[in-house]
Design an enzyme around this catalytic site. Sequence first.
Site, PDB file in Angstrom:
ATOM      1  N   HIS A  17       0.861  -1.183   0.000  1.00  0.00           N
ATOM      2  CA  HIS A  17       0.000   0.000   0.000  1.00  0.00           C
ATOM      3  C   HIS A  17       0.892   1.226   0.000  1.00  0.00           C
ATOM      4  CE1 HIS A  17      -2.972   2.918   1.932  1.00  0.00           C
ATOM      5  NE2 HIS A  17      -3.379   2.691   0.697  1.00  0.00           N
ATOM      6  N   ASP A  19       1.129   5.430  -0.422  1.00  0.00           N
ATOM      7  CA  ASP A  19       0.593   6.787  -0.490  1.00  0.00           C
ATOM      8  C   ASP A  19       1.754   7.685  -0.896  1.00  0.00           C
ATOM      9  OD1 ASP A  19      -1.852   5.885   0.674  1.00  0.00           O
ATOM     10  OD2 ASP A  19      -0.924   6.024   2.645  1.00  0.00           O
ATOM     11  N   LEU A  48      16.252   7.420   0.817  1.00  0.00           N
ATOM     12  CA  LEU A  48      16.121   7.667  -0.615  1.00  0.00           C
ATOM     13  C   LEU A  48      15.901   6.352  -1.339  1.00  0.00           C
ATOM     14  CD1 LEU A  48      18.955  10.288  -1.225  1.00  0.00           C
ATOM     15  CD2 LEU A  48      16.483  10.704  -1.272  1.00  0.00           C
ATOM     16  N   LYS A  66       5.705   3.020   6.753  1.00  0.00           N
ATOM     17  CA  LYS A  66       4.499   3.245   7.559  1.00  0.00           C
ATOM     18  C   LYS A  66       4.536   2.457   8.864  1.00  0.00           C
ATOM     19  CE  LYS A  66       1.329   3.891   3.659  1.00  0.00           C
ATOM     20  NZ  LYS A  66       0.066   3.446   3.060  1.00  0.00           N
ATOM     21  N   THR A  68       6.325   0.557  11.960  1.00  0.00           N
ATOM     22  CA  THR A  68       7.547   0.717  12.749  1.00  0.00           C
ATOM     23  C   THR A  68       8.515  -0.433  12.492  1.00  0.00           C
ATOM     24  OG1 THR A  68       6.296   1.840  14.483  1.00  0.00           O
ATOM     25  CG2 THR A  68       8.470   1.006  15.073  1.00  0.00           C
ATOM     26  N   GLN A  83      12.761  -0.569  -1.476  1.00  0.00           N
ATOM     27  CA  GLN A  83      13.547   0.594  -1.910  1.00  0.00           C
ATOM     28  C   GLN A  83      13.792   0.554  -3.415  1.00  0.00           C
ATOM     29  OE1 GLN A  83      17.622   0.669  -0.518  1.00  0.00           O
ATOM     30  NE2 GLN A  83      17.611   2.903  -0.335  1.00  0.00           N
TER      31      GLN A  83
END
EC number: 4.2.1.147
Length: 392
Positions: A17, A19, A48, A66, A68, A83
Amino acid sequence: MFQIGEALMGQGSELAHVDLMIGDKGGPVGQAFANGLTQLSAGHTPLLSVIRPNLPPKPSTLIIPKVTVKNMDQAAKIFGPAQSAVAKAVADSVEEGVIPKDQVEDLVVVASVFIHPEAQDYNKIYRYNYGATKLAIKRALEGFPDINKVLEESNKSTHAIMGFKVTRLWDPPYLQVAFDNPNLEFVLSAISQIPNSDHVIIEAGTPLIKRYGVDVISKIRQVRPDAFIVADLKTLDTGNLEARMVADAAGDAIVVSALAPISTIDKLIEEAHKTGIYAVMDTLNQHDPISVLKQLKVMPDVIELHRGIDIEGTEHAWGNIGEIKKIAPKALIAVAGGVRLDKVPVALGQGADILVVGRAITNAKDVREVAEQFINALNKPEIDQFRVMTDF
């Protein structure tokens, strides 16, 4: 530029997911990018995106976890397949012309990425996050969804994680099955026999509510979790309090009597709308419902033209539906009392949106068969019956 995109893709623990925001370096997205890169947060350290070490994409993209991150095993899922997936999606969006190539040095992307702690398959983590990021970018730059799409889909959609559907009345006509029998065991058995349909409403009738209170709604929910449930309180006083009671009991609509004081009806409608439920005004024994409507501050969501059980043997009409719709054009019109199968075309032809049927169904020898006959008489297909759910 300041565009926002979102996308969910995949399944299982590897589900992705994303955003994201995309915008100018000198605007709010650029500021968020700089803040994120310099103001680190334990467990949510921004990083990055890179296609591989030493090869970041353009526009520069910041990833924010998102969930932890609590250990190095979880960190490896971010500093690795996720990444790289986000970076490759950005690069491919440029190559495919979704992101204008001549703007890559002027824009930045901030992507919030979900990685479940139990995700294990790096291949799926990569592929799902690649697809979700690419779709989120495309949606952001196309302004998807526009407001028309939002309004079209809002009443159809069910959140997968929430696990249940909140039904709204946006596609009439509907069959409302009224359960006035105060025998709860009988009612629940009969409800279980009512066919699952997008166009069926369940009514907890006044005798049932009087015996068991509004908590009977939760009993009905156990049998039919996604049903639109009307609590027929026929409220005459304390409208705001009773509306709140129905909302707290997870009902979808409350019925107020048109014989109640105007202030009571107004307060009930206001409280119903405040709590997100429908307000139904029942016109039983109210000989001039149009006069009542003209005095209200806000129109009810449903206006029920009702002939009582005790007078069903007499000839009747359901009132001037056309005139009522002129005063309350957004309200649905329900007709109740004497609605039998042969009367369905007549009621629909007069402009009824909801047909309230009680004993003709609930006292039938074969409840399911008779209910199906009424549903078929509505001549209304199921919502999205033939739709393959992919993007929504």
